[in-house]
Design a protein around this motif. Structure first.
Motif, PDB file in Angstrom:
ATOM      1  N   LEU A  60     -15.867  -5.035  -0.822  1.00  0.00           N
ATOM      2  CA  LEU A  60     -16.393  -6.400  -0.805  1.00  0.00           C
ATOM      3  C   LEU A  60     -15.290  -7.409  -1.110  1.00  0.00           C
ATOM      4  CD1 LEU A  60     -19.042  -4.549  -1.449  1.00  0.00           C
ATOM      5  CD2 LEU A  60     -20.024  -6.834  -1.500  1.00  0.00           C
ATOM      6  N   MET A  61     -14.838  -8.086  -0.065  1.00  0.00           N
ATOM      7  CA  MET A  61     -13.796  -9.103  -0.244  1.00  0.00           C
ATOM      8  C   MET A  61     -14.501 -10.436  -0.509  1.00  0.00           C
ATOM      9  SD  MET A  61     -11.026  -7.844   2.580  1.00  0.00           S
ATOM     10  CE  MET A  61     -12.110  -7.016   3.724  1.00  0.00           C
ATOM     11  N   VAL A  62     -15.136 -10.508  -1.669  1.00  0.00           N
ATOM     12  CA  VAL A  62     -15.940 -11.682  -2.010  1.00  0.00           C
ATOM     13  C   VAL A  62     -15.559 -12.152  -3.416  1.00  0.00           C
ATOM     14  CG1 VAL A  62     -17.905 -10.892  -0.614  1.00  0.00           C
ATOM     15  CG2 VAL A  62     -17.814 -10.300  -3.035  1.00  0.00           C
ATOM     16  N   GLU A  87      -2.327  -8.807   3.527  1.00  0.00           N
ATOM     17  CA  GLU A  87      -3.153  -9.808   2.844  1.00  0.00           C
ATOM     18  C   GLU A  87      -4.563  -9.682   3.402  1.00  0.00           C
ATOM     19  OE1 GLU A  87      -2.808 -11.671   0.323  1.00  0.00           O
ATOM     20  OE2 GLU A  87      -0.636 -11.501   0.062  1.00  0.00           O
ATOM     21  N   PRO A  88      -5.575  -9.493   2.552  1.00  0.00           N
ATOM     22  CA  PRO A  88      -6.924  -9.306   3.081  1.00  0.00           C
ATOM     23  C   PRO A  88      -7.379 -10.501   3.913  1.00  0.00           C
ATOM     24  CG  PRO A  88      -6.922  -9.218   0.655  1.00  0.00           C
ATOM     25  CD  PRO A  88      -5.517  -9.442   1.090  1.00  0.00           C
ATOM     26  N   GLY A  89      -8.154 -10.210   4.918  1.00  0.00           N
ATOM     27  CA  GLY A  89      -8.716 -11.298   5.727  1.00  0.00           C
ATOM     28  C   GLY A  89      -8.779 -11.005   7.204  1.00  0.00           C
ATOM     29  N   PHE A  90      -7.758 -10.333   7.717  1.00  0.00           N
ATOM     30  CA  PHE A  90      -7.700 -10.122   9.161  1.00  0.00           C
ATOM     31  C   PHE A  90      -7.207  -8.722   9.487  1.00  0.00           C
ATOM     32  CE2 PHE A  90      -7.070 -14.604   8.358  1.00  0.00           C
ATOM     33  CZ  PHE A  90      -7.982 -15.197   9.235  1.00  0.00           C
ATOM     34  N   GLY A  91      -7.781  -8.154  10.547  1.00  0.00           N
ATOM     35  CA  GLY A  91      -7.259  -6.900  11.083  1.00  0.00           C
ATOM     36  C   GLY A  91      -6.016  -7.196  11.916  1.00  0.00           C
ATOM     37  N   GLY A  92      -5.299  -6.136  12.290  1.00  0.00           N
ATOM     38  CA  GLY A  92      -4.174  -6.281  13.214  1.00  0.00           C
ATOM     39  C   GLY A  92      -2.894  -6.797  12.592  1.00  0.00           C
ATOM     40  N   GLN A  93      -2.794  -6.800  11.261  1.00  0.00           N
ATOM     41  CA  GLN A  93      -1.560  -7.266  10.626  1.00  0.00           C
ATOM     42  C   GLN A  93      -0.592  -6.104  10.418  1.00  0.00           C
ATOM     43  OE1 GLN A  93      -2.119 -10.319   7.372  1.00  0.00           O
ATOM     44  NE2 GLN A  93      -4.172  -9.423   7.348  1.00  0.00           N
ATOM     45  N   LYS A  94       0.655  -6.487  10.043  1.00  0.00           N
ATOM     46  CA  LYS A  94       1.708  -5.489   9.874  1.00  0.00           C
ATOM     47  C   LYS A  94       1.616  -4.842   8.482  1.00  0.00           C
ATOM     48  CE  LYS A  94       6.680  -5.321  10.769  1.00  0.00           C
ATOM     49  NZ  LYS A  94       7.094  -4.788   9.483  1.00  0.00           N
ATOM     50  N   ASP A 111      -5.249   0.098   2.917  1.00  0.00           N
ATOM     51  CA  ASP A 111      -5.971  -0.650   3.952  1.00  0.00           C
ATOM     52  C   ASP A 111      -5.078  -1.750   4.506  1.00  0.00           C
ATOM     53  OD1 ASP A 111      -7.652  -2.253   5.455  1.00  0.00           O
ATOM     54  OD2 ASP A 111      -9.105  -2.584   3.860  1.00  0.00           O
ATOM     55  N   GLY A 112      -4.820  -1.650   5.799  1.00  0.00           N
ATOM     56  CA  GLY A 112      -4.063  -2.699   6.469  1.00  0.00           C
ATOM     57  C   GLY A 112      -2.848  -2.151   7.195  1.00  0.00           C
ATOM     58  N   GLY A 113      -2.912  -2.203   8.523  1.00  0.00           N
ATOM     59  CA  GLY A 113      -1.766  -1.775   9.330  1.00  0.00           C
ATOM     60  C   GLY A 113      -1.530  -0.273   9.352  1.00  0.00           C
ATOM     61  N   ILE A 136      -7.840   6.573   3.806  1.00  0.00           N
ATOM     62  CA  ILE A 136      -7.148   5.685   4.745  1.00  0.00           C
ATOM     63  C   ILE A 136      -8.161   4.812   5.475  1.00  0.00           C
ATOM     64  CG2 ILE A 136      -5.524   5.607   6.705  1.00  0.00           C
ATOM     65  CD1 ILE A 136      -4.445   7.131   4.172  1.00  0.00           C
ATOM     66  N   VAL A 137      -7.926   3.495   5.428  1.00  0.00           N
ATOM     67  CA  VAL A 137      -8.762   2.568   6.218  1.00  0.00           C
ATOM     68  C   VAL A 137      -7.925   2.149   7.426  1.00  0.00           C
ATOM     69  CG1 VAL A 137      -9.923   0.328   6.241  1.00  0.00           C
ATOM     70  CG2 VAL A 137      -9.900   1.703   4.146  1.00  0.00           C
ATOM     71  N   ALA A 138      -8.453   2.365   8.606  1.00  0.00           N
ATOM     72  CA  ALA A 138      -7.689   1.991   9.811  1.00  0.00           C
ATOM     73  C   ALA A 138      -8.624   1.304  10.789  1.00  0.00           C
ATOM     74  CB  ALA A 138      -7.060   3.238  10.433  1.00  0.00           C
ATOM     75  N   GLY A 139      -8.234   0.140  11.250  1.00  0.00           N
ATOM     76  CA  GLY A 139      -9.031  -0.633  12.202  1.00  0.00           C
ATOM     77  C   GLY A 139      -8.427  -0.583  13.587  1.00  0.00           C
ATOM     78  N   SER A 140      -7.441  -1.453  13.827  1.00  0.00           N
ATOM     79  CA  SER A 140      -6.877  -1.609  15.179  1.00  0.00           C
ATOM     80  C   SER A 140      -6.353  -0.309  15.762  1.00  0.00           C
ATOM     81  CB  SER A 140      -5.712  -2.594  15.164  1.00  0.00           C
ATOM     82  OG  SER A 140      -5.932  -3.622  14.277  1.00  0.00           O
ATOM     83  N   SER A 141      -5.693   0.509  14.923  1.00  0.00           N
ATOM     84  CA  SER A 141      -5.066   1.707  15.485  1.00  0.00           C
ATOM     85  C   SER A 141      -6.120   2.680  16.019  1.00  0.00           C
ATOM     86  CB  SER A 141      -4.177   2.405  14.444  1.00  0.00           C
ATOM     87  OG  SER A 141      -4.975   2.950  13.415  1.00  0.00           O
TER      88      SER A 141
HETATM   89  O1  LIG Z   1     -10.348  -6.025   6.280  1.00  0.00           O
HETATM   90  C1  LIG Z   1      -9.180  -5.828   6.378  1.00  0.00           C
HETATM   91  C2  LIG Z   1      -8.188  -6.843   6.076  1.00  0.00           C
HETATM   92  O2  LIG Z   1      -8.854  -7.889   5.482  1.00  0.00           O
HETATM   93  C3  LIG Z   1      -8.735  -4.508   6.840  1.00  0.00           C
HETATM   94  O3  LIG Z   1      -9.760  -3.564   6.724  1.00  0.00           O
HETATM   95  C4  LIG Z   1      -8.250  -4.552   8.198  1.00  0.00           C
HETATM   96  O4  LIG Z   1      -9.231  -5.116   9.007  1.00  0.00           O
HETATM   97  C5  LIG Z   1      -7.823  -3.220   8.710  1.00  0.00           C
HETATM   98  O5  LIG Z   1      -7.503  -3.405  10.016  1.00  0.00           O
HETATM   99  P1  LIG Z   1      -6.123  -2.948  10.626  1.00  0.00           P
HETATM  100  O6  LIG Z   1      -5.041  -3.547   9.759  1.00  0.00           O
HETATM  101  O7  LIG Z   1      -6.144  -1.470  10.580  1.00  0.00           O
HETATM  102  O8  LIG Z   1      -6.153  -3.522  11.997  1.00  0.00           O
END
Ligand SMILES: O=C(CO)[C@@H](O)[C@H](O)COP(=O)(O)O
Length: 192
Positions: A35-37, A112-119, A143-145, A162-167
């Motif tokens: 929860l990023m709240v 930095e929390p907030g967006f997927g697809g970061q480095k 979590d992140g990248g 491991i949290v992975a979104g874009s990949s």
């Molecule tokens: O919610 C967040 C960042 O706020 C993460 O969960 C990212 O969304 C993970 O995404 P990728 O960095 O794997 O694209």
């Protein structure tokens, strides 16, 4: 990116308890909720009722009430976790891991929390190494990248969740990426 943080306007979340409740009807899977709240306490009851498995809050917004928050999360049948932003020192979460009622997972944000697809920020691996050295059986999440090109750095530092979104979602074969991530974590665990 020119993006301005909005003030809270409604108390609901886009992917909130109703989504968890809907998913829970179809799966027994572990539903790991980060929860990023700014007001995590307000969501504990609803997420517990909805069937969340884990409830992770941010230390940056819970410096004054983390003890009650952890107890409440456990009382509602979920595993408590704490997350820290890249600028937050890892030492800030030690008391939560060592508390009488401790968190069971620490989530080290690698963007930095907030967006997927970061480095991916490799310098965050120092936090993971510090945590793994101090707490051998703690679940350490990143979590992140995360993806095939960054997983070995995270896994060898000691991350096991491991949290992975874009990949994953951007891959032609998401299952193959998930297997590669899992393999790297398992291989690091065998070595340690
Ligand atoms: O919610 C967040 C960042 O706020 C993460 O969960 C990212 O969304 C993970 O995404 P990728 O960095 O794997 O694209």
């Amino acid at each position: 990116m020119n993006w301005v943080s909005p003030k809270h306007f409604v108390p609901n979340l886009t992917i909130g308890a109703p989504v968890i409740e809907s998913l829970r009807k179809h799966t027994k899977a572990y539903l790991d909720c980060h929860l990023m709240v700014t007001n995590p306490s307000d969501y504990v009851e609803a997420f517990g009722k909805a069937g969340a498995s884990g409830f992770t809050f941010h230390i940056e917004v819970a410096r004054d009430n983390w003890k009650e928050l952890i107890q409440n999360i456990k009382a509602k049948g979920m595993r408590p976790g704490v997350s820290l932003k890249p600028g937050t020192p890892v030492e800030d979460v030690f008391p939560l891991v060592e508390a009488e009622t401790p968190v069971e997972l620490v989530l080290v944000m690698t963007v930095e929390p907030g967006f997927g697809g970061q480095k991916f920020m490799p310098e965050m691996m120092d936090k993971v190494r510090t945590l793994r050295k101090k707490y051998q059986s703690l679940d350490i999440e990143v979590d992140g990248g995360l993806g095939p090109s960054t997983i070995d750095a995270a896994a060898s530092a000691g991350a096991n969740c491991i949290v992975a979104g874009s990949s994953v979602f951007g891959a032609p074969d998401p299952g193959q990426v998930i297997s590669a991530l899992r393999k790297s974590v398992e291989a690091s665990q065998i070595k340690s």
